[in-house]
Design a protein around this motif. Structure first.
Motif, PDB file in Angstrom:
ATOM      1  N   LEU A 105      28.228  12.634  -5.326  1.00  0.00           N
ATOM      2  CA  LEU A 105      29.314  11.848  -4.737  1.00  0.00           C
ATOM      3  C   LEU A 105      29.408  12.095  -3.229  1.00  0.00           C
ATOM      4  O   LEU A 105      29.648  11.161  -2.453  1.00  0.00           O
ATOM      5  N   ALA A 106      29.221  13.338  -2.807  1.00  0.00           N
ATOM      6  CA  ALA A 106      29.265  13.641  -1.373  1.00  0.00           C
ATOM      7  C   ALA A 106      28.152  12.918  -0.631  1.00  0.00           C
ATOM      8  O   ALA A 106      28.367  12.335   0.438  1.00  0.00           O
ATOM      9  N   TYR A 107      26.957  12.914  -1.200  1.00  0.00           N
ATOM     10  CA  TYR A 107      25.775  12.372  -0.532  1.00  0.00           C
ATOM     11  C   TYR A 107      25.828  10.851  -0.404  1.00  0.00           C
ATOM     12  O   TYR A 107      25.505  10.303   0.652  1.00  0.00           O
ATOM     13  N   THR A 108      26.248  10.168  -1.480  1.00  0.00           N
ATOM     14  CA  THR A 108      26.125   8.711  -1.488  1.00  0.00           C
ATOM     15  C   THR A 108      27.434   7.964  -1.258  1.00  0.00           C
ATOM     16  O   THR A 108      27.407   6.805  -0.845  1.00  0.00           O
ATOM     17  N   TRP A 109      28.566   8.603  -1.525  1.00  0.00           N
ATOM     18  CA  TRP A 109      29.837   7.890  -1.390  1.00  0.00           C
ATOM     19  C   TRP A 109      30.712   8.443  -0.262  1.00  0.00           C
ATOM     20  O   TRP A 109      31.221   7.692   0.572  1.00  0.00           O
ATOM     21  N   LEU A 110      30.887   9.767  -0.220  1.00  0.00           N
ATOM     22  CA  LEU A 110      31.811  10.346   0.752  1.00  0.00           C
ATOM     23  C   LEU A 110      31.241  10.369   2.170  1.00  0.00           C
ATOM     24  O   LEU A 110      31.915   9.954   3.127  1.00  0.00           O
ATOM     25  N   LEU A 111      30.013  10.848   2.336  1.00  0.00           N
ATOM     26  CA  LEU A 111      29.442  10.985   3.678  1.00  0.00           C
ATOM     27  C   LEU A 111      29.406   9.671   4.460  1.00  0.00           C
ATOM     28  O   LEU A 111      29.756   9.660   5.647  1.00  0.00           O
ATOM     29  N   PRO A 112      29.013   8.540   3.873  1.00  0.00           N
ATOM     30  CA  PRO A 112      29.008   7.298   4.655  1.00  0.00           C
ATOM     31  C   PRO A 112      30.392   6.878   5.141  1.00  0.00           C
ATOM     32  O   PRO A 112      30.499   6.095   6.098  1.00  0.00           O
ATOM     33  N   LEU A 238      19.944   4.952 -15.686  1.00  0.00           N
ATOM     34  CA  LEU A 238      21.285   4.426 -15.923  1.00  0.00           C
ATOM     35  C   LEU A 238      22.162   4.937 -14.790  1.00  0.00           C
ATOM     36  O   LEU A 238      22.498   6.112 -14.737  1.00  0.00           O
ATOM     37  N   ALA A 239      22.501   4.032 -13.891  1.00  0.00           N
ATOM     38  CA  ALA A 239      23.145   4.432 -12.640  1.00  0.00           C
ATOM     39  C   ALA A 239      24.652   4.338 -12.734  1.00  0.00           C
ATOM     40  O   ALA A 239      25.197   3.452 -13.398  1.00  0.00           O
ATOM     41  N   VAL A 244      24.965   4.780  -6.890  1.00  0.00           N
ATOM     42  CA  VAL A 244      23.756   3.993  -6.655  1.00  0.00           C
ATOM     43  C   VAL A 244      23.887   2.986  -5.521  1.00  0.00           C
ATOM     44  O   VAL A 244      22.882   2.471  -5.014  1.00  0.00           O
ATOM     45  N   GLN A 245      25.105   2.657  -5.075  1.00  0.00           N
ATOM     46  CA  GLN A 245      25.290   1.548  -4.138  1.00  0.00           C
ATOM     47  C   GLN A 245      24.422   1.645  -2.879  1.00  0.00           C
ATOM     48  O   GLN A 245      23.833   0.639  -2.457  1.00  0.00           O
ATOM     49  N   ASP A 249      21.888  -1.277  -1.610  1.00  0.00           N
ATOM     50  CA  ASP A 249      22.017  -1.887  -0.285  1.00  0.00           C
ATOM     51  C   ASP A 249      20.722  -1.789   0.512  1.00  0.00           C
ATOM     52  O   ASP A 249      20.389  -2.699   1.286  1.00  0.00           O
ATOM     53  N   ALA A 250      19.997  -0.680   0.324  1.00  0.00           N
ATOM     54  CA  ALA A 250      18.753  -0.464   1.078  1.00  0.00           C
ATOM     55  C   ALA A 250      17.549  -1.131   0.422  1.00  0.00           C
ATOM     56  O   ALA A 250      16.441  -1.093   0.977  1.00  0.00           O
ATOM     57  N   GLY A 251      17.743  -1.746  -0.759  1.00  0.00           N
ATOM     58  CA  GLY A 251      16.634  -2.395  -1.439  1.00  0.00           C
ATOM     59  C   GLY A 251      15.699  -1.427  -2.135  1.00  0.00           C
ATOM     60  O   GLY A 251      14.603  -1.822  -2.571  1.00  0.00           O
TER      61      GLY A 251
END
Length: 294
Positions: A105-112, A238-239, A244-245, A249-251
């Protein structure tokens, strides 16, 4: 050999001189004279019975014994300074907020999203700690956490932050991707799983795929590693939608046919129920709750 109190000043002078390779620069840092630094170093050499520096016209060079002591002294003094800073009730510590959450969660959701918080609250300092284990919120522990679960934990107040949904994904370069037109075709592909308590068995049941042998080819502790494995073309994962977003987004990953499964659990902001959040921690919580999590 006992450590006397007056050794600390000698070690501090030596450590600074070792870093700068120059007595004058060390003296400037310590607000002393160069001769005072030299005196402290010579006193230390006399007590130890070894030569710590080779002197030359432009400065000093550490001897092997000096290098050994410099490495240890530098680490020890840095650790001591860190502890003293944590005990000092200064402004920096009052404005520091410790947050524990999952690495995925930190890597893909919180940090951005953190740049927005940094712009809105430039005085708040964040320590982000990631661990799969449930953190103890005792004295000296984190101020708050973001947990994935049912929303009820003993001794913790929990505020629901956002829900979750699960769906299959694969790399655009995954071999045979074009042939995956139905959920049943996914069952025949190499499957990637993580240690989440809701997984492929649940999804195939929802997709009305019966009799499939659900035996993941690759299983990872952390969801981030599962996403990276799928992006590398190892199989179908199974994401979780929140995780996974960025890959979508990056394809790097694409959604596959089949239903989106509502998550059995959601993400919650948690903190000790017996104590009120400090003001900077409350500001972080308010910011989290203001985010668009639809």
């Amino acid at each position: 050999m006992g450590m006397r109190a007056d050794w600390l000043s000698a070690l501090a002078a030596f450590e600074s001189a070792a870093r700068h390779q120059n007595f004058a620069h060390a003296a400037e840092e310590l607000h002393l004279t160069a001769s005072a630094v030299s005196h402290q170093v010579r006193k230390l050499e006399a007590r130890l019975g070894v030569t710590l520096f080779r002197r030359h016209a432009r400065g000093v060079i550490l001897t092997p014994a000096g290098r050994q002591l410099a490495d240890t002294a530098g680490t020890a003094l840095a650790d001591l300074e860190s502890v003293l800073a944590s005990l000092r009730p200064g402004r920096d510590q009052r404005q520091r907020v410790r947050v524990t959450t999952l690495h995925s969660l930190a890597y893909t959701w919180l940090l951005p999203r953190l740049p927005q918080f940094a712009r809105l609250h430039p005085d708040v300092r964040l320590d982000i700690e990631t661990d799969v284990a449930l953190t103890r919120f005792d004295d000296g522990g984190p101020d708050l956490g973001i947990r994935h679960g049912p929303g009820q934990w003993h001794g913790l107040a929990a505020v629901r932050l956002m829900d979750e949904r699960l769906f299959p994904v694969a790399s655009p370069q995954f071999p045979g991707l074009a042939a995956i037109a139905t959920p049943a075709a996914i069952a025949a592909s190499p499957l990637i799983a993580d240690h989440a308590r809701q997984g492929w068995h649940d999804w195939f049941r929802l997709a009305d795929v019966h009799g499939a042998r659900v035996e993941p080819r690759f299983t990872f502790t952390d969801s981030t590693d599962a996403m990276r494995a799928a992006a590398a073309g190892l199989g179908v994962a199974l994401a979780r939608g929140r995780i996974v977003q960025p890959y979508l987004d990056a394809g790097q990953l694409v959604k596959l046919p089949g239903p989106e499964m509502p998550g059995r659990w959601g993400y919650h902001i948690v903190y000790p129920a017996h104590r009120r959040l400090r003001e900077p921690a409350q500001r972080f919580v308010d910011w989290l709750l203001s985010l668009d999590t639809q």
